[in-house]
Design a protein around this motif. Structure first.
Motif, PDB file in Angstrom:
ATOM      1  N   GLY A 447      24.382  29.784  40.317  1.00  0.00           N
ATOM      2  CA  GLY A 447      24.730  30.284  41.651  1.00  0.00           C
ATOM      3  C   GLY A 447      25.584  29.016  42.520  1.00  0.00           C
ATOM      4  O   GLY A 447      25.495  27.847  41.717  1.00  0.00           O
ATOM      5  N   VAL A 448      26.357  29.355  43.337  1.00  0.00           N
ATOM      6  CA  VAL A 448      27.052  28.302  44.183  1.00  0.00           C
ATOM      7  C   VAL A 448      26.577  28.581  45.718  1.00  0.00           C
ATOM      8  O   VAL A 448      26.985  29.496  46.135  1.00  0.00           O
ATOM      9  CB  VAL A 448      28.525  28.324  44.152  1.00  0.00           C
ATOM     10  CG1 VAL A 448      29.223  27.529  44.873  1.00  0.00           C
ATOM     11  CG2 VAL A 448      29.095  28.399  42.585  1.00  0.00           C
ATOM     12  N   SER A 449      26.270  27.577  46.355  1.00  0.00           N
ATOM     13  CA  SER A 449      25.522  27.792  47.520  1.00  0.00           C
ATOM     14  C   SER A 449      26.636  27.446  48.752  1.00  0.00           C
ATOM     15  O   SER A 449      27.830  26.767  48.224  1.00  0.00           O
ATOM     16  CB  SER A 449      24.424  26.551  47.909  1.00  0.00           C
ATOM     17  OG  SER A 449      23.708  26.824  46.876  1.00  0.00           O
ATOM     18  N   ALA A 450      26.337  27.859  49.810  1.00  0.00           N
ATOM     19  CA  ALA A 450      27.499  27.349  50.783  1.00  0.00           C
ATOM     20  C   ALA A 450      27.378  26.229  51.517  1.00  0.00           C
ATOM     21  O   ALA A 450      28.328  25.517  51.976  1.00  0.00           O
ATOM     22  CB  ALA A 450      27.339  28.480  52.070  1.00  0.00           C
ATOM     23  N   THR A 451      25.928  25.463  51.371  1.00  0.00           N
ATOM     24  CA  THR A 451      26.004  24.334  52.099  1.00  0.00           C
ATOM     25  C   THR A 451      25.362  23.220  51.302  1.00  0.00           C
ATOM     26  O   THR A 451      24.651  23.701  50.225  1.00  0.00           O
ATOM     27  CB  THR A 451      25.184  24.579  53.385  1.00  0.00           C
ATOM     28  OG1 THR A 451      23.810  25.038  52.938  1.00  0.00           O
ATOM     29  CG2 THR A 451      25.797  25.280  54.268  1.00  0.00           C
TER      30      THR A 451
ATOM     31  N   LEU B   2      26.702  31.188  48.064  1.00  0.00           N
ATOM     32  CA  LEU B   2      28.076  31.940  48.373  1.00  0.00           C
ATOM     33  C   LEU B   2      28.168  33.085  47.225  1.00  0.00           C
ATOM     34  O   LEU B   2      28.633  34.294  47.662  1.00  0.00           O
ATOM     35  CB  LEU B   2      29.010  30.938  47.989  1.00  0.00           C
ATOM     36  CG  LEU B   2      29.508  30.189  49.269  1.00  0.00           C
ATOM     37  CD1 LEU B   2      30.286  29.114  48.745  1.00  0.00           C
ATOM     38  CD2 LEU B   2      30.292  31.036  50.325  1.00  0.00           C
ATOM     39  N   TYR B   3      27.621  32.747  46.156  1.00  0.00           N
ATOM     40  CA  TYR B   3      27.401  34.033  45.073  1.00  0.00           C
ATOM     41  C   TYR B   3      26.458  33.425  43.869  1.00  0.00           C
ATOM     42  O   TYR B   3      26.255  32.262  43.853  1.00  0.00           O
ATOM     43  CB  TYR B   3      28.807  34.265  44.558  1.00  0.00           C
ATOM     44  CG  TYR B   3      29.486  33.346  43.455  1.00  0.00           C
ATOM     45  CD1 TYR B   3      30.177  32.122  44.035  1.00  0.00           C
ATOM     46  CD2 TYR B   3      29.365  33.424  42.246  1.00  0.00           C
ATOM     47  CE1 TYR B   3      30.860  31.416  43.237  1.00  0.00           C
ATOM     48  CE2 TYR B   3      30.129  32.738  41.563  1.00  0.00           C
ATOM     49  CZ  TYR B   3      30.640  31.491  42.030  1.00  0.00           C
ATOM     50  OH  TYR B   3      31.161  30.571  40.908  1.00  0.00           O
ATOM     51  N   ARG B   4      25.833  34.336  43.356  1.00  0.00           N
ATOM     52  CA  ARG B   4      25.049  34.072  42.264  1.00  0.00           C
ATOM     53  C   ARG B   4      25.582  35.030  40.885  1.00  0.00           C
ATOM     54  O   ARG B   4      25.763  36.150  41.156  1.00  0.00           O
ATOM     55  CB  ARG B   4      23.737  34.404  42.620  1.00  0.00           C
ATOM     56  CG  ARG B   4      22.531  34.462  41.478  1.00  0.00           C
ATOM     57  CD  ARG B   4      21.217  34.710  41.927  1.00  0.00           C
ATOM     58  NE  ARG B   4      20.263  34.891  40.930  1.00  0.00           N
ATOM     59  CZ  ARG B   4      19.066  35.253  40.995  1.00  0.00           C
ATOM     60  NH1 ARG B   4      18.594  35.537  42.267  1.00  0.00           N
ATOM     61  NH2 ARG B   4      18.320  35.668  40.059  1.00  0.00           N
ATOM     62  N   THR B 387      33.164  33.494  51.314  1.00  0.00           N
ATOM     63  CA  THR B 387      32.741  34.233  49.909  1.00  0.00           C
ATOM     64  C   THR B 387      34.018  34.530  49.333  1.00  0.00           C
ATOM     65  O   THR B 387      33.830  34.370  48.096  1.00  0.00           O
ATOM     66  CB  THR B 387      31.839  35.446  50.141  1.00  0.00           C
ATOM     67  OG1 THR B 387      30.950  35.188  51.197  1.00  0.00           O
ATOM     68  CG2 THR B 387      31.395  35.837  49.004  1.00  0.00           C
ATOM     69  N   LEU B 388      34.792  35.171  49.851  1.00  0.00           N
ATOM     70  CA  LEU B 388      36.105  35.662  49.132  1.00  0.00           C
ATOM     71  C   LEU B 388      36.790  34.518  48.514  1.00  0.00           C
ATOM     72  O   LEU B 388      37.300  34.257  47.279  1.00  0.00           O
ATOM     73  CB  LEU B 388      37.209  36.496  49.824  1.00  0.00           C
ATOM     74  CG  LEU B 388      38.404  37.007  49.319  1.00  0.00           C
ATOM     75  CD1 LEU B 388      37.825  37.861  48.109  1.00  0.00           C
ATOM     76  CD2 LEU B 388      39.217  37.513  50.187  1.00  0.00           C
ATOM     77  N   GLY B 389      36.823  33.312  49.378  1.00  0.00           N
ATOM     78  CA  GLY B 389      37.494  32.136  48.727  1.00  0.00           C
ATOM     79  C   GLY B 389      36.722  31.542  47.467  1.00  0.00           C
ATOM     80  O   GLY B 389      37.342  31.042  46.616  1.00  0.00           O
ATOM     81  N   ALA B 390      35.517  31.578  47.554  1.00  0.00           N
ATOM     82  CA  ALA B 390      34.696  31.166  46.441  1.00  0.00           C
ATOM     83  C   ALA B 390      34.812  32.106  45.345  1.00  0.00           C
ATOM     84  O   ALA B 390      35.154  31.704  44.094  1.00  0.00           O
ATOM     85  CB  ALA B 390      33.047  31.262  46.783  1.00  0.00           C
ATOM     86  N   LEU B 391      34.985  33.388  45.491  1.00  0.00           N
ATOM     87  CA  LEU B 391      35.187  34.197  44.328  1.00  0.00           C
ATOM     88  C   LEU B 391      36.493  34.020  43.542  1.00  0.00           C
ATOM     89  O   LEU B 391      36.878  34.030  42.474  1.00  0.00           O
ATOM     90  CB  LEU B 391      34.979  35.911  44.748  1.00  0.00           C
ATOM     91  CG  LEU B 391      33.611  36.344  45.071  1.00  0.00           C
ATOM     92  CD1 LEU B 391      33.805  37.762  45.580  1.00  0.00           C
ATOM     93  CD2 LEU B 391      32.641  36.002  43.740  1.00  0.00           C
ATOM     94  N   MET B 392      37.619  34.090  44.540  1.00  0.00           N
ATOM     95  CA  MET B 392      38.867  33.723  44.075  1.00  0.00           C
ATOM     96  C   MET B 392      39.066  32.290  43.109  1.00  0.00           C
ATOM     97  O   MET B 392      39.400  32.475  42.123  1.00  0.00           O
ATOM     98  CB  MET B 392      39.872  33.714  45.200  1.00  0.00           C
ATOM     99  CG  MET B 392      40.017  34.969  45.677  1.00  0.00           C
ATOM    100  SD  MET B 392      41.518  35.132  47.391  1.00  0.00           S
ATOM    101  CE  MET B 392      42.140  36.502  47.123  1.00  0.00           C
ATOM    102  N   MET B 393      38.610  31.332  43.986  1.00  0.00           N
ATOM    103  CA  MET B 393      38.352  30.067  43.090  1.00  0.00           C
ATOM    104  C   MET B 393      37.465  30.310  41.857  1.00  0.00           C
ATOM    105  O   MET B 393      37.804  29.689  40.711  1.00  0.00           O
ATOM    106  CB  MET B 393      37.996  28.937  43.823  1.00  0.00           C
ATOM    107  CG  MET B 393      37.890  27.726  43.406  1.00  0.00           C
ATOM    108  SD  MET B 393      39.355  27.229  42.583  1.00  0.00           S
ATOM    109  CE  MET B 393      40.733  26.848  44.035  1.00  0.00           C
ATOM    110  N   HIS B 394      36.453  30.818  41.695  1.00  0.00           N
ATOM    111  CA  HIS B 394      35.897  31.119  40.456  1.00  0.00           C
ATOM    112  C   HIS B 394      36.478  31.949  39.446  1.00  0.00           C
ATOM    113  O   HIS B 394      36.650  31.291  38.567  1.00  0.00           O
ATOM    114  CB  HIS B 394      34.488  32.065  40.813  1.00  0.00           C
ATOM    115  CG  HIS B 394      33.955  32.374  39.803  1.00  0.00           C
ATOM    116  ND1 HIS B 394      32.613  31.964  39.168  1.00  0.00           N
ATOM    117  CD2 HIS B 394      34.132  33.206  38.687  1.00  0.00           C
ATOM    118  CE1 HIS B 394      32.471  32.670  37.996  1.00  0.00           C
ATOM    119  NE2 HIS B 394      33.492  33.542  37.762  1.00  0.00           N
ATOM    120  N   PHE B 395      37.428  32.728  39.911  1.00  0.00           N
ATOM    121  CA  PHE B 395      38.187  33.544  38.885  1.00  0.00           C
ATOM    122  C   PHE B 395      39.211  32.736  38.331  1.00  0.00           C
ATOM    123  O   PHE B 395      39.923  32.927  37.131  1.00  0.00           O
ATOM    124  CB  PHE B 395      38.471  34.966  39.363  1.00  0.00           C
ATOM    125  CG  PHE B 395      37.310  35.925  38.987  1.00  0.00           C
ATOM    126  CD1 PHE B 395      37.058  36.218  37.790  1.00  0.00           C
ATOM    127  CD2 PHE B 395      36.424  36.224  40.229  1.00  0.00           C
ATOM    128  CE1 PHE B 395      35.760  37.062  37.689  1.00  0.00           C
ATOM    129  CE2 PHE B 395      35.399  36.975  39.862  1.00  0.00           C
ATOM    130  CZ  PHE B 395      35.057  37.526  38.558  1.00  0.00           C
TER     131      PHE B 395
END
Lengths: 451, 451
Positions: A447-451, B2-4, B387-395
């Motif tokens: 996972g990636v956490s927010a904080t 943010l996501y898992r 969260t969308l920023g995290a997903l976009m950077m993930h991809f």
């Protein structure tokens, strides 16, 4: 001309024997289809010639109109809505506020989406059409029950009942029973007509009539395709749907074309490509067989997918749907292009948006052919109901003939039942073991956490 | 959180050696990415940490707002618009007439679409943002010139100039020269930032700021992903993007997974999946390599594509994006389900729409794993900008790491140039030979007539 199909593939010459064998099997398929049509056994083949069912549908549409509603919401998913979306899209985009009757087809299930339906629309001026062949589709049941509860709370159960129409096959299904108790008007879904083949029936016709769509023209176009394909003695080499099925089959078997791309060069056809993607995937994806449909849109996907189609794996049969748009749309003023300098925009000078789209579709097909890809272009004169009917029937026939070539049943969908059972188990609380146990085949959990 | 990311694949155990080898190559990729970020060489990696560019973008947004417009139209295609659409979609659906500033992103080029823009919108209350990195994209040039001509005709050239903003890289490109002559405000597109990696720059930020989207949160979410992935000594087996790239590569090489499906369980994420499809296809589809992206939407595609995914060819790596929606949305009243009889709707009784979607996503993943398919679930707590920023950077990272594994350049798109040349030739009238000659590899040419 309703449509013209041109197939180009440099490798076809070396595969002539396989193509001939495919045409023989396609002949069997056409003969079987002709018998089914003549015996009135397959409703999707017979619908184009029917008119007897339309008065009841038109009467229901008139009753809904007469109730003074401004919005109609179609509750349904997959085969109960994708075709309807394809019909309604022909009207083209409206960017400002629309007047007149608005028909919404949410199609997908979502908490936010359903919240929006119940928040944005006036319950006193909204009609809901629930479409579920089985009368038990979980998504449609959940949409219908929550919408009925909301309208009942606002207006009372009597007026709520008047705000609903159910389209479902006869029998004692959950929605059918509830509609009976509530006093909701119900139209019969033909039990022999699978959802993905149902667009020309009451399923598509009721919402489309409300939106002013010409269902008779849709059936007329489809009828032309059926008549040509199933004419006595028709040679499959002269039937576009049969020829395309044979080419696709040979491309899949001999050249590993595991992906079928349908690239339409008009926004109004984008929902049509998604209707086709269900038709193709669900009819053919069985026993390890079938090819994967990809719905694409031109020109934008030239900037998104074309690099892959041209230079990636050679695993695709690419079909373009190209409306003849030359001369249509706004024109690029020569005075403006001159200012760009050095003649760099001369190619656009005096040309219309339609000219550009037309040229891009041709250029894309040509570039693909030059790369050795199998390419089919379906050219259409107009984006209208009759042409859409022809295209839809073309693809239904192509799908059913392909199913004959690979020997699968195009009308069932046996594999999705397990997911439905798992869903019900999870909601009943009997699926906890599933969630709590160590998942089978776990590779990683990060996972990636927010904080 | 943010996501898992949870990856499950029964075959992974037998492919452990290939996975280990992939992780070693992924380590090289992460090391290279870390150097690029530290040297400020790749704008997409550095954008999350930037704030210095935002005041100029915010100032332009404020000037557009202050001009009293009600509608903003983004003219652009592919990388210039798909990301923007993904950002704007987070707001969710509005079925009634919307108040406030409406931002439209037509994205595609079409005569009907462009007619609608110029017909439905009031030129005195509409602002146009033209986005083209090169300043010469044919679609965007044609849109911009026809829109400028229409607004000039209505309001005169001075007010027309105020109704436009150009986002384009510095230099003497056609749009840049024209903007200069017309007096149109221009913001610089970073020349080192390819369109499909540009969503967090001015390209997405200007329209998104106008729509009230939180760009800072988008970058914050992306920054968390970059920081975790490129932390000193980060093990690729603990970096979700690296682990997914390795699995996808092994699935492609060892198990023929030529198709990558991204199945999002929320309408608000549908444009995000189409942004991803460009990123993936155009970055990796080279030299016969790359896998084909398929953007899918749940639950509707359970009724459209799941039969194929479960029982068709085993050629897919399926990734679900699953927002945790349990407990959200309208609730199914127990009093209503009781009327359906025989306990058949008990599983929905008292459950919310969000409960059902949540259960369906889990059930779909489980059914796929049981069929032996490689499955990845990206669980997100919220559908929001961070969260969308995290997903976009993930991809973006997953794409670039995959490019390293298959040894292609993720930043070019060399194959599409031929199609552009053919388009220009056709419009100049020098392409007639192409149309008139007998087409190469003609297989068949058939039609269906209207009468």
């Amino acid at each position: 001309m309703l449509y013209r199909q041109t197939i180009r593939w440099a490798r076809a010459a070396e595969l002539a024997l396989a193509i001939d064998a495919g045409r023989e099997r396609a002949q069997e398929a056409l003969d079987a289809l002709r018998r089914q049509r003549d015996d009135d056994r397959r409703p999707y083949l017979c619908l184009p010639a029917r008119t007897d069912d339309l008065p009841a549908i038109e009467a229901r549409a008139e009753a809904i109109r007469a109730s003074g509603v401004g919005d109609v919401v179609v509750l349904g998913t997959g085969g109960s809505s994708l075709g309807t979306r394809a019909l309604l899209a022909l009207d083209g985009p409206t960017l400002g506020a629309s007047s007149g009757l608005r028909v919404h087809v949410p199609d997908n299930l979502g908490a936010t989406l359903m919240d929006a339906v119940l928040r944005d629309l006036d319950p006193a001026r909204t009609h809901f059409i629930a479409v579920s062949k089985s009368g038990g589709t979980a998504e449609t049941v959940a949409q219908t029950l929550t919408a009925f509860e909301a309208v009942s709370a606002a207006l009372g159960p009597t007026r709520a009942a008047q705000a609903f129409t159910l389209v479902s096959e006869p029998g004692g299904s959950p929605l059918r029973r509830l509609a009976g108790q509530w006093g909701v008007a119900t139209l019969d879904h033909d039990p022999d007509l699978g959802g993905r083949y149902s667009v020309m029936s009451v399923v598509g016709a009721l919402p489309a009539l409300l939106a002013g769509f010409d269902i008779a023209a849709l059936r007329r176009g489809a009828g032309r395709v059926v008549d040509q394909a199933l004419a006595p003695g028709a040679d499959p080499a002269h039937v576009p749907a049969a020829e395309a099925a044979v080419l696709g089959h040979v491309a899949g078997e001999a050249a590993g074309a595991a992906i079928a791309v349908l690239l339409a060069y008009d926004d109004r056809l984008a929902p049509f490509t998604r209707w086709w993607a269900q038709l193709w995937a669900e009819s053919l994806g069985k026993r390890g067989l079938g090819s994967t449909p990809v719905a694409a849109l031109g020109p934008v996907d030239q900037h998104s997918q074309l690099q892959l189609y041209l230079d990636g794996p050679g695993d695709k049969l690419i079909s373009l749907v190209k409306p003849v748009t030359a001369g249509t749309g706004p024109r690029v003023a020569p005075a403006l292009t001159a200012g760009a300098g050095e003649g760099r925009l001369d190619y656009l000078s005096g040309r219309t948006i339609g000219d550009l789209v037309d040229a891009e579709a041709d250029a894309t097909a040509e570039a693909l052919v030059r790369r050795g890809r199998p390419v089919r272009v379906l050219t259409i004169d107009r984006v209208d109901a009759e042409t859409l009917g022809a295209l839809m029937m073309h693809f239904m026939l192509e799908t059913v003939i392909t199913a004959h070539l690979i020997a699968v049943d195009p009308f069932d969908q046996p594999a999705v039942e397990e997911g439905k059972q798992l869903t019900r188990a999870a909601l009943r609380g009997t699926g906890d073991a599933l969630a709590a146990a160590v998942p089978a085949g776990l590779v990683s959990d990060l996972g990636v956490s927010a904080t």
